[in-house]
Design a protein around this motif. Structure first.
Motif, PDB file in Angstrom:
ATOM      1  N   ILE A 185      -2.173   6.860   5.651  1.00  0.00           N
ATOM      2  CA  ILE A 185      -2.501   5.766   6.562  1.00  0.00           C
ATOM      3  C   ILE A 185      -1.906   6.105   7.923  1.00  0.00           C
ATOM      4  CG2 ILE A 185      -2.189   3.325   7.067  1.00  0.00           C
ATOM      5  CD1 ILE A 185      -2.070   2.786   4.130  1.00  0.00           C
ATOM      6  N   GLY A 186      -2.756   6.336   8.910  1.00  0.00           N
ATOM      7  CA  GLY A 186      -2.282   6.650  10.250  1.00  0.00           C
ATOM      8  C   GLY A 186      -1.416   7.892  10.266  1.00  0.00           C
ATOM      9  N   THR A 187      -0.399   7.851  11.112  1.00  0.00           N
ATOM     10  CA  THR A 187       0.504   8.989  11.252  1.00  0.00           C
ATOM     11  C   THR A 187       1.907   8.690  10.746  1.00  0.00           C
ATOM     12  OG1 THR A 187       1.088   8.282  13.505  1.00  0.00           O
ATOM     13  CG2 THR A 187      -0.764   9.810  13.261  1.00  0.00           C
ATOM     14  N   ALA A 188       2.077   7.497  10.144  1.00  0.00           N
ATOM     15  CA  ALA A 188       3.410   7.092   9.709  1.00  0.00           C
ATOM     16  C   ALA A 188       3.814   7.711   8.386  1.00  0.00           C
ATOM     17  CB  ALA A 188       3.472   5.564   9.595  1.00  0.00           C
ATOM     18  N   GLY A 189       2.865   8.365   7.713  1.00  0.00           N
ATOM     19  CA  GLY A 189       3.187   9.001   6.446  1.00  0.00           C
ATOM     20  C   GLY A 189       3.085   8.072   5.256  1.00  0.00           C
ATOM     21  N   ALA A 190       2.802   6.779   5.472  1.00  0.00           N
ATOM     22  CA  ALA A 190       2.603   5.863   4.360  1.00  0.00           C
ATOM     23  C   ALA A 190       1.315   6.216   3.646  1.00  0.00           C
ATOM     24  CB  ALA A 190       2.571   4.416   4.864  1.00  0.00           C
ATOM     25  N   ARG A 191       1.201   5.783   2.403  1.00  0.00           N
ATOM     26  CA  ARG A 191       0.048   6.165   1.605  1.00  0.00           C
ATOM     27  C   ARG A 191      -0.554   4.945   0.934  1.00  0.00           C
ATOM     28  NH1 ARG A 191      -0.611  11.448   1.200  1.00  0.00           N
ATOM     29  NH2 ARG A 191      -2.092  11.144  -0.512  1.00  0.00           N
ATOM     30  N   TRP A 192      -1.859   5.048   0.624  1.00  0.00           N
ATOM     31  CA  TRP A 192      -2.544   4.007  -0.121  1.00  0.00           C
ATOM     32  C   TRP A 192      -3.097   4.605  -1.413  1.00  0.00           C
ATOM     33  CZ3 TRP A 192      -7.531   5.067  -1.477  1.00  0.00           C
ATOM     34  CH2 TRP A 192      -8.225   5.997  -0.704  1.00  0.00           C
ATOM     35  N   ASN A 193      -3.236   3.761  -2.416  1.00  0.00           N
ATOM     36  CA  ASN A 193      -3.870   4.104  -3.686  1.00  0.00           C
ATOM     37  C   ASN A 193      -4.788   2.968  -4.083  1.00  0.00           C
ATOM     38  OD1 ASN A 193      -1.167   5.607  -3.708  1.00  0.00           O
ATOM     39  ND2 ASN A 193      -2.251   6.588  -5.401  1.00  0.00           N
ATOM     40  N   ALA A 194      -5.948   3.292  -4.605  1.00  0.00           N
ATOM     41  CA  ALA A 194      -6.889   2.272  -5.051  1.00  0.00           C
ATOM     42  C   ALA A 194      -7.678   2.800  -6.236  1.00  0.00           C
ATOM     43  CB  ALA A 194      -7.834   1.867  -3.923  1.00  0.00           C
ATOM     44  N   VAL A 220      -0.249  -0.126  -1.321  1.00  0.00           N
ATOM     45  CA  VAL A 220       0.064   0.601  -0.098  1.00  0.00           C
ATOM     46  C   VAL A 220       1.567   0.799  -0.013  1.00  0.00           C
ATOM     47  CG1 VAL A 220       0.140  -1.542   1.251  1.00  0.00           C
ATOM     48  CG2 VAL A 220      -0.187   0.639   2.424  1.00  0.00           C
ATOM     49  N   LEU A 221       1.984   1.991   0.311  1.00  0.00           N
ATOM     50  CA  LEU A 221       3.387   2.312   0.544  1.00  0.00           C
ATOM     51  C   LEU A 221       3.685   1.981   1.996  1.00  0.00           C
ATOM     52  CD1 LEU A 221       5.977   3.558  -0.689  1.00  0.00           C
ATOM     53  CD2 LEU A 221       5.170   5.775   0.147  1.00  0.00           C
ATOM     54  N   ALA A 222       4.198   0.770   2.229  1.00  0.00           N
ATOM     55  CA  ALA A 222       4.363   0.262   3.596  1.00  0.00           C
ATOM     56  C   ALA A 222       5.521   0.928   4.324  1.00  0.00           C
ATOM     57  CB  ALA A 222       4.577  -1.247   3.563  1.00  0.00           C
ATOM     58  N   VAL A 223       6.572   1.295   3.606  1.00  0.00           N
ATOM     59  CA  VAL A 223       7.736   1.955   4.206  1.00  0.00           C
ATOM     60  C   VAL A 223       8.026   3.205   3.387  1.00  0.00           C
ATOM     61  CG1 VAL A 223      10.166   1.755   4.831  1.00  0.00           C
ATOM     62  CG2 VAL A 223       8.672  -0.262   4.955  1.00  0.00           C
ATOM     63  N   ASP A 224       8.195   4.320   4.060  1.00  0.00           N
ATOM     64  CA  ASP A 224       8.453   5.585   3.376  1.00  0.00           C
ATOM     65  C   ASP A 224       9.503   6.364   4.150  1.00  0.00           C
ATOM     66  OD1 ASP A 224       8.371   7.747   1.713  1.00  0.00           O
ATOM     67  OD2 ASP A 224       6.431   8.490   2.403  1.00  0.00           O
ATOM     68  N   SER A 225      10.748   6.257   3.716  1.00  0.00           N
ATOM     69  CA  SER A 225      11.853   6.970   4.347  1.00  0.00           C
ATOM     70  C   SER A 225      12.814   7.431   3.259  1.00  0.00           C
ATOM     71  CB  SER A 225      12.584   6.066   5.346  1.00  0.00           C
ATOM     72  OG  SER A 225      13.299   5.046   4.668  1.00  0.00           O
ATOM     73  N   LEU A 228      14.649   4.278   2.039  1.00  0.00           N
ATOM     74  CA  LEU A 228      13.885   3.125   1.552  1.00  0.00           C
ATOM     75  C   LEU A 228      12.415   3.472   1.407  1.00  0.00           C
ATOM     76  CD1 LEU A 228      13.510   0.081   0.912  1.00  0.00           C
ATOM     77  CD2 LEU A 228      13.247  -0.277   3.379  1.00  0.00           C
ATOM     78  N   GLN A 229      11.864   3.149   0.258  1.00  0.00           N
ATOM     79  CA  GLN A 229      10.429   3.178   0.023  1.00  0.00           C
ATOM     80  C   GLN A 229      10.026   1.793  -0.478  1.00  0.00           C
ATOM     81  OE1 GLN A 229      10.393   6.762  -2.609  1.00  0.00           O
ATOM     82  NE2 GLN A 229       8.747   7.448  -1.262  1.00  0.00           N
ATOM     83  N   LEU A 230       8.997   1.211   0.137  1.00  0.00           N
ATOM     84  CA  LEU A 230       8.579  -0.153  -0.193  1.00  0.00           C
ATOM     85  C   LEU A 230       7.072  -0.168  -0.388  1.00  0.00           C
ATOM     86  CD1 LEU A 230       9.376  -3.156  -0.490  1.00  0.00           C
ATOM     87  CD2 LEU A 230       8.994  -3.397   1.980  1.00  0.00           C
ATOM     88  N   GLN A 231       6.642  -0.654  -1.537  1.00  0.00           N
ATOM     89  CA  GLN A 231       5.222  -0.626  -1.895  1.00  0.00           C
ATOM     90  C   GLN A 231       4.751  -2.017  -2.316  1.00  0.00           C
ATOM     91  OE1 GLN A 231       3.297   2.715  -4.202  1.00  0.00           O
ATOM     92  NE2 GLN A 231       3.233   1.158  -5.811  1.00  0.00           N
ATOM     93  N   PHE A 232       3.586  -2.428  -1.785  1.00  0.00           N
ATOM     94  CA  PHE A 232       2.949  -3.685  -2.156  1.00  0.00           C
ATOM     95  C   PHE A 232       1.621  -3.372  -2.833  1.00  0.00           C
ATOM     96  CE2 PHE A 232       5.432  -4.471   1.677  1.00  0.00           C
ATOM     97  CZ  PHE A 232       6.177  -5.590   1.322  1.00  0.00           C
TER      98      PHE A 232
END
Length: 420
Positions: A185-194, A220-225, A228-232
């Motif tokens: 997703i974009g350039t932030a390195g977050a990822r989506w799965n569906a 979606v992996l909203a935060v990826d560092s 912290l990794q945060l997924q909704f």
């Protein structure tokens, strides 16, 4: 022929074999890929033909369980026992480079089963960028408990709400066709799965071919560092044809006490004549440094033929912390957190805790089950898992007078698992 315990002991010995680089007759070190023939990765052989157009490797999975129930204050409660929970033998590989396949036979099963049965037969097209089209009988990427391998589960069994929801249109060995995708997703390195599927019945259940359903999951992996990794995410399933045979179409929601050494299931909605049912709700998962947490909530609704439409709900929250070795790592293909890698001479040790609850009560029938679980997982090698867990639970049964009948229980569960 080896007995099941003998087969398990042999496989546990194989699990201790260290991995060694590809070593087969005629193998060379030339660049550009492995040559045709048989190569080995520790105890795991892979056959390659047609310059890589066809590959085949055997699969083997064994889960041996023992469980002891105590602290029950009502007669006729759960019974202690042992169970070969899984004894799966099969093969998987690639066809024409762009297709993958898998076939698995189940020789174990839940406590009441003493026979073998077909488990999985699937084929997938993998050449699409970031997407896979899959069809056959397989385990769908729906709900965190089912999206990944059962070998990665932090507890002996999935949370009850996961099994209740999966019984509608997903779960394991479900006849289905669908698509699974993931990407950036974009350039932030977050990822989506569906993922999305059209489904039928369960391959291992006779006379279930009339079931029809739709299943979907999006995360979606909203935060990826590193810290912290945060997924909704959101999971949904709908069953349009219960397909129960013999008899009228109906739906029955039920599950075990998150331990399968006894056939009794007090968490039971009873049979409801129905035209269909649906379930939906959010999921949340996060890794805070080494600590991993996960939660899920689901609403389950039944479209009854007559009378009120039952509405149920369930949820769980769990946490995992590595006592030794690395923390869990996210899988980009399934958007789940895989078991920790076994590191060091003694492997990795993991501590887990979970609270789960499901309410299937409707008037004077049904039950609510709530369970606290604490587990300890030891991974001596990447192929072997030894687990122990303690449970403290209550099942509240709806009585004829409208009041609940509480059945309290405690349990100790043990598992030795091997995955080739």
């Amino acid at each position: 022929m080896l007995s099941r315990p003998g087969l398990l002991l042999a496989c546990l010995a194989l699990a201790a074999v260290p991995a060694r680089g590809g070593a087969t007759a005629g193998e060379s070190n030339q660049a550009g890929g492995s040559p045709d023939g048989l190569r080995w990765d520790g105890p795991e052989p892979t056959l390659q033909l047609g310059d890589g157009a066809f590959t085949l490797r055997p699969t083997l999975r064994l889960d041996a369980d023992a469980g002891s129930f105590f602290g029950q204050d009502q007669p006729g409660g759960f019974r202690s026992g042992v169970n070969m929970r899984r004894a799966r033998l099969g093969a998987q590989g690639t066809l024409l480079r762009d297709f993958s396949y898998a076939f698995t036979w189940e020789l174990g099963g839940s406590a009441p089963n003493d026979y073998s049965e077909f488990y999985e037969a699937q084929i997938a097209y993998t050449a699409l960028p970031g997407a896979t089209i899959r069809a056959g009988a397989f385990q769908l990427q729906h709900l965190p408990d089912y999206a990944g391998s059962s070998f990665d589960l932090p507890f002996l069994e999935r949370a009850a709400i996961s099994n209740v929801v999966a019984s509608l249109a997903s779960g394991s060995t479900r006849l289905a066709a669908g698509i699974e995708g993931n990407g950036a997703i974009g350039t932030a390195g977050a990822r989506w799965n569906a993922s999305g599927y059209v489904t039928g019945g369960v391959a291992s259940t006779p006379d279930d071919e009339r079931q029809r359903g739709l299943v979907g999951r999006a995360v979606v992996l909203a935060v990826d560092s590193p810290a912290l990794q945060l997924q909704f995410g959101l999971d949904a399933a709908a069953q349009f044809h219960p397909g129960t045979s013999p008899g009228a179409e109906s739906i029955r929601l039920r599950d075990y006490p998150e331990l399968r050494v006894d056939s009794r299931r007090f968490l039971d909605s009873g049979t409801v004549r129905a035209d269909g049912a649906w379930a939906a709700g959010p999921e949340l998962s996060a890794r805070f440094g080494p600590l991993y947490v996960e939660g899920l909530w689901q609403r389950v609704a039944v479209d009854a033929v007559s009378g009120p439409d039952p509405r149920h709900e369930g949820w769980y929250v769990q946490a995992l912390y590595p006592l030794s070795g690395p923390p869990r790592q996210r899988s980009e293909s399934s958007a789940t957190w895989k078991r920790p890698k076994a590191e060091g001479p003694l492997g990795s040790l993991e501590l887990g805790a979970r609270y789960s609850t499901v309410d299937l009560r409707e008037g004077s029938r049904g039950a609510r089950q709530s369970i606290w679980t604490v587990a300890l997982n030891w991974y001596p090698t990447d192929r072997l898992r030894l687990a122990a867990q303690y449970q403290n639970g209550t099942t509240a049964l709806s009585g004829s007078g409208g009041g609940p009948e509480n059945r309290n229980f405690q349990a100790i569960g043990l598992r030795a698992a091997f995955n080739l």
